[in-house]
Design an enzyme around this catalytic site. Structure first.
Site, PDB file in Angstrom:
ATOM      1  N   SER A  86      -9.642   1.494   2.872  1.00  0.00           N
ATOM      2  CA  SER A  86      -8.776   2.302   2.023  1.00  0.00           C
ATOM      3  C   SER A  86      -7.719   1.497   1.268  1.00  0.00           C
ATOM      4  O   SER A  86      -7.122   2.007   0.321  1.00  0.00           O
ATOM      5  CB  SER A  86      -8.074   3.367   2.877  1.00  0.00           C
ATOM      6  OG  SER A  86      -7.199   2.741   3.803  1.00  0.00           O
ATOM      7  N   LYS A 141       0.860  -1.182   0.000  1.00  0.00           N
ATOM      8  CA  LYS A 141       0.000   0.000   0.000  1.00  0.00           C
ATOM      9  C   LYS A 141       0.897   1.233   0.000  1.00  0.00           C
ATOM     10  O   LYS A 141       1.929   1.252   0.664  1.00  0.00           O
ATOM     11  CB  LYS A 141      -0.887  -0.022   1.246  1.00  0.00           C
ATOM     12  CG  LYS A 141      -1.980   1.023   1.307  1.00  0.00           C
ATOM     13  CD  LYS A 141      -2.800   0.851   2.584  1.00  0.00           C
ATOM     14  CE  LYS A 141      -3.981   1.805   2.651  1.00  0.00           C
ATOM     15  NZ  LYS A 141      -4.796   1.562   3.883  1.00  0.00           N
ATOM     16  N   SER A 143      -9.775  -0.871   7.057  1.00  0.00           N
ATOM     17  CA  SER A 143      -9.188  -0.630   5.734  1.00  0.00           C
ATOM     18  C   SER A 143      -8.446  -1.810   5.111  1.00  0.00           C
ATOM     19  O   SER A 143      -8.065  -1.736   3.937  1.00  0.00           O
ATOM     20  CB  SER A 143      -8.254   0.577   5.784  1.00  0.00           C
ATOM     21  OG  SER A 143      -9.021   1.763   5.799  1.00  0.00           O
TER      22      SER A 143
END
Ligand SMILES: [Mg+2]
Ligand SMILES: [Zn+2]
Lengths: 96, 493, 482
Positions: free
Chosen positions: B155, B80, B179
């Site tokens: 996310s 990420k 997330s």
């Protein structure tokens, strides 16, 4: 009681330059979101300790040992403005 | 034969050691997959072909020389883009960090590299991990490989889309309110949020420091376990990381659920849940009962207030954590006559709407005269929630719930109303507030062919039992569907 | 200031002299090239996390204990949020409602009077970077910009907050002086005002004598010497009295002391009252200083200046000498060693606070930069005692020792300052002088001893002062009698 946030004051505190239109929109959204906080504000919490940290522990220290610092050129390469080993910024209020 | 890009980490590792193929072949298959899927998904912000090839060749050389770094050796993994990578652009999907190249690796990145993993690149996210759909990215949204009209969740949506589509074998995301687990659920993956402090946060661009944890996304429980084992454990660079050693979770996958007490949370199984999600959840609980688990009903009364609590605590912490983005030392600078003006302009233009909204919210919640009513009270309610969990865990070994009330929703469907968007994390964020571990795994598809996620929660340091239950559910349910987009053949949108 | 009373509280910041910074491994050092002692943590890079330096915690606990504070068993770090370009995270890690040390005190003497100044709190925080303005930037400066150096960012900083118990500029200076001596005696900081490793902010207000409530206070900053602290406070008191006398009101504000003009002036531009939004630092866990740790700290405290001074006075050292012996720990240590090695207390005290202190001032060096040892003090005392050197010659010997010319006896030898002990040599000189002064000798034989002093002087000159005057006068008397 309905919340009304002084959004311009908050934006200044947060150092966010926003247009009046933006301020109005965010202000309304904050009032709405904070309205939902009424429930928890009404909850009885006398004598309840706050949780700041979900896994309780104490005394996480490091020994007083010197570790290598970063290479200055690598650091300043990321700077929007740098000169002679310094970061450079526009004049600072109250320091002229 | 099956495309290498679709192998599990375990299978890929076995093939590597049998000499069926090399790490470079795994990487090339992954890059080939990405070259097809990225046009539809935009899972990645940066693909580091050069760095990845160098790492893959090094991994092959090491293995040939008998230097076997373990289960992740030679495995292509994605990160990420809020995890700092030395020399590789790291933006947290924000305009304010456009072009920022960190001078250091996050601890988890160091550990993956040391384990011989091959970093493919950096995946898309909601700006600074604030969002549940990956639509709040300054660089455009990511789409769901099961249906490109839908969001992948967020996310960590880019990471989830990449792993689901086969453009990575696994990935690391961050989970502050769900997330990792919610995008895992929406993309048919296994995603875990460890106990707060189990995994070092050093090098994770902070959103809410007391809630953030880094966790794995993978295509199987065992793969997720291997990833967690590689990153878990004390880090002297993170004062909040837990000092006692982390027991292996990949060694804890056997044993089943016989005699295990599985708690159904009243507040997480009632109204507001999509009918198909609810049905799949109950069917899985029934399967667990058949397998010998003891099903108990528990209550987390304060969970009803978790959302409001979270939306005071997380913004307050983020308002301070994001103060450092000021145009002075790195990132975007919008000039002004004075430094004060430059800072305000840089921040005003550099942050997107969701981030700006949360900074404002948090600044207000901490400001003089409002602290006690908002942030202070939220921290006390957080204590009440932790007490609820503690009581529940006296009666149950693990708690279960749907991961999210719905399956993947459409792009743009919830962007206008922040509150409905926030609601999709309503079942995941209680574990973040409590600091306890949670895991999501797929248990089926809805009528539209979209994955349904099942959440297993455990008390602090309960990762072994959490993974054991997940592994058993995986065996019992036998979910093996793959998104149609997970192919290296060119597909038309 | 007749009719008015000043109320002064002092906030002191002291940089600890640890090897590494408060929350990262960067070296703590003065005068390194800009931005060379920086890392992700002290630069506030995305993703970096702080980890407290245990040595710094030990240091602040020592300071708290030395100031007779209660050590708080469970204390917390907070974030103090404000935007300033020299503050990389735009919040300072500090302590707020639960500091490490509270409720201490410090006794100060101002002309005979002892005043007890309360210590409200002593807390741990991190220093900021430095910004250069005006001409500071040298050739690279231009009026439209400022320059930033983050080497100082994250250096361990201890804040010591006094109660508003100080009543005069002299008391303010005495408090600051005593505080500096204490923190230095602990060896945790060099507390140099010129280098900014010790900094004072004074909160000053005035009120009519007898009035209970405080007047509006102004905070005075930028005093870089003990003297300027006293001057700035004195100026501010007078200024405020004039403001009140003129019927106006004192404004609550921060004022900047200008050393050259001797005036404080308002810093309003920075004065927009800040809202620091303190909240507990989530990246750090609470501090727990249990009873055992507290006991260890208190046991580890060295003798403090006040205690040491009392000990000297009890031992018969006069007030003034005792005071200057404790002003610098190293002077007191040298004194203790010399006495332990057999030197006479009074003499040692005089040597050290006289000749040695004068030499240090004149040469502007630290004691340990000189060659003097306790052994030299003992040797000097003996040599004067048994007449090996004269009292005046001894001073030259000591200067030679301080200059590193060797041990006292060697220096006396090398500088040719030893007295003549061989009486034949002296008798020869005496007879020579008498031979040259028959009239004087005659007068003395008649019992008129007036020429005595003159003749002794003649012999001393002839021996370049190396004869023992007592011995010389005895010989002269013998000749006069004989
Ligand atoms: Mg301070
Ligand atoms: Zn540093």
């Amino acid at each position: 009681m309905p919340v009304h946030v002084d959004i311009a004051k908050v934006a200044k505190l947060a150092r966010l330059a926003l247009t009046d239109e933006q301020l109005e929109r965010y202000g309304a959204q904050l009032d709405q979101i904070l309205g939902h906080a009424e429930r928890i504000q009404a909850m009885p919490t006398e004598g309840v300790p706050p949780t700041a940290h979900p896994y309780p522990m104490t005394n996480a220290f490091r020994p007083d040992e010197v570790a290598p610092s970063l290479d200055r050129d690598e650091v300043l390469a990321q700077a929007p403005d740098a000169v002679d080993g310094y970061f450079r910024v526009p004049r600072i209020l109250g320091e002229e | 034969m099956t495309d290498l890009a679709d192998l599990s980490i375990v299978a890929a590792g076995q093939g590597l050691r049998r000499g069926d193929f090399g790490a470079i072949d795994l990487l090339e298959a992954t890059l080939r997959r990405a070259s097809v899927t990225e046009a539809h998904l935009h899972a990645y912000l940066t693909i580091d072909q050069e760095g990845a090839r160098t790492a893959a060749e090094a991994a092959d050389a090491a293995l040939a020389a008998g230097d076997d770094r373990g289960p992740l050796h030679g495995i292509p993994l994605a990160l990420k883009d809020n995890l700092c990578t030395r020399g590789l652009e790291t933006t947290a999907s924000s305009q304010i960090l456009a072009g920022y190249v960190p001078p250091y690796d996050a601890t988890v990145v160091k550990r993956l590299r040391a384990a011989g993993a091959v970093v493919t690149g950096k995946t898309n996210l909601d700006e600074f991990a604030m969002g549940s759909s990956t639509e709040n990215s300054a660089y455009g949204p990511t789409r769901n490989p099961w249906d490109v009209a839908k969001v992948p969740g967020g996310s960590s949506g880019g990471a989830a889309a990449a792993v689901a589509a086969g453009s990575a074998f696994g990935a690391l995301g961050s989970d502050t309110g769900g997330s990792v687990r919610q995008p895992a659920a929406l993309c048919g993956l296994v995603g875990a949020k460890p106990t707060y402090g189990r995994v070092s946060r050093y090098g994770l661009i902070a959103f809410a420091s007391s809630l953030d944890q880094i966790g794995p996304l993978a295509r199987s429980v065992e793969d997720a376990a291997l990833l967690l084992d590689a990153i878990a454990g004390w880090d002297p660079a993170d004062a909040t990381s837990i000092r006692q050693p982390a027991p292996s979770v990949s060694d804890a996958l056997e044993g089943g659920v016989q005699g295990l007490r599985v708690g159904i949370v009243a507040e997480m199984s009632g109204e507001g849940i999509d009918a198909e999600v609810s049905a799949a959840f109950r069917a899985t609980v029934a399967t667990l009962a058949d397998a010998g688990a003891e099903i108990v009903n528990v209550s987390l009364p304060t969970a009803e207030d978790a959302l409001s609590t979270y939306y005071l605590i997380a913004p307050a912490e983020c308002s301070a954590n994001l103060a450092r983005f000021d145009g002075v030392r790195y990132g975007l600078r919008v000039d002004g006559d004075t430094t004060e003006e430059m800072m305000s302009r840089s921040r005003g233009e550099g942050f997107g709407p969701e981030v700006t909204r949360r900074i404002l919210l948090g600044t207000y919640a901490l400001s003089a005269g409002y602290y006690d009513a908002f942030y202070g009270q939220a921290q006390k309610v957080r204590t009440l929630l932790r007490r609820d969990f503690a009581e529940a865990y006296e009666r149950a070994d693990v708690l279960v719930s749907p991961t999210s009330p719905t399956t993947a929703f459409g792009l743009g469907e919830k962007t206008d109303d922040p509150l409905t968007m926030y609601f999709s994390d309503v079942f995941t964020l209680p574990s973040n507030l409590a600091g306890d571990p949670g895991l999501s795994l797929p248990i089926g598809l809805d009528h539209a062919g979209l994955p349904i996620g099942f959440q297993v929660m455990a008390p602090a340091l309960g990762e072994p039992v959490m993974f054991r239950v997940a592994a058993e559910i995986e065996r019992l349910v036998g979910f093996d569907a793959r998104p149609s987009l997970a192919t290296s053949e060119v597909v038309l949108p | 200031m007749t009719g008015y009373e000043a109320v002064i509280g002092i906030e002191t910041h002291v940089e600890l002299r640890t090897r590494s910074k408060m929350f990262c491994g960067c070296a703590v050092g003065f005068g390194a090239p800009p931005n060379t002692n920086v890392c992700p943590v002290c630069l506030g890079l995305p993703g970096a996390l702080p980890v407290p330096n245990q040595e710094a915690i030990e240091g602040i606990l020592q300071i708290g204990a030395a100031l007779k504070c209660a050590i708080v068993e469970h204390s917390l770090f907070h974030r103090k949020n404000y935007f300033y370009p020299d503050l990389p995270k735009n919040y300072q890690i500090s302590q707020y409602d639960v500091p490490l040390c509270v409720d201490g005190h410090l006794d100060v003497d101002v002309d005979g009077e002892t005043a007890r100044i309360g210590i409200t709190r002593v807390h741990m925080e991190e220093d900021t970077g430095k910004s250069l303005h005006g001409s500071e930037g040298g050739r690279i400066h231009d009026a439209a910009h400022s320059l930033l150096d983050f080497n100082r960012s994250g250096v361990p900083l201890v804040e010591i907050v006094s109660e508003p118990d100080i009543r005069s500029p002299e008391e303010a200076r005495a408090y600051a002086t005593e505080l500096q001596q204490i923190v230095r005696s602990l060896g945790v900081t060099d507390a140099r005002l010129e280098e900014g490793s010790m900094r004072f902010d004074a909160n000053v207000s005035v009120r009519p004598v007898g009035q209970e409530e405080f007047g509006t206070r102004a905070e005075v900053k930028n005093m870089n010497s003990l003297r300027s602290l006293q001057r700035a406070v004195a100026f501010e008191i007078d200024r405020q009295i004039q403001v009140v006398e003129s019927g106006a009101n004192v404004v609550q504000e921060t004022r900047h002391w200008n050393e050259s003009t001797g005036v404080t002036s308002s810093m309003r531009s920075k004065e927009e009252s800040e809202d620091y939004r303190y909240f507990q630092e989530p990246d750090l866990v609470p501090l727990e200083v249990d009873a055992a740790w507290q006991a260890r700290v208190r046991a580890s405290l060295p003798e403090l200046p006040a205690e040491r001074k009392a000990r000297y006075v009890d031992a018969g050292v006069d007030e003034a000498t005792a005071a200057s012996l404790v002003a610098d720990t190293r002077l007191g240590d040298l004194f203790d060693e010399a006495v332990a090695a057999g030197a006479d207390g009074k003499a040692a005290g005089n040597w050290i606070t006289g000749e040695i202190v004068a030499y240090l001032r004149q040469e502007d060096v630290d004691l340990d930069a000189t060659g003097v040892t306790a052994g030299d003090i003992v040797a000097l005392h003996q040599m004067v005692g048994d007449g090996a050197v004269s009292a005046s010659a001894a001073k030259d010997v000591l200067r030679g020792v301080l200059a590193g010319e060797g041990r006292a006896p060697e220096v006396a030898e090398a500088r040719d300052l030893l007295q003549i002990s061989d009486s034949d040599v002296i008798e020869a000189e005496v007879d020579a002088i008498l031979a040259a002064h028959p009239d004087e000798l005659a007068r003395m034989k008649q019992g008129d001893m007036k020429p005595m002093g003159y003749l002794v002087g003649q012999v001393m000159r002839a021996t370049k002062g190396k004869a023992d005057p007592r011995q010389v006068s005895e010989l002269l008397r013998a000749r006069a009698a004989g």
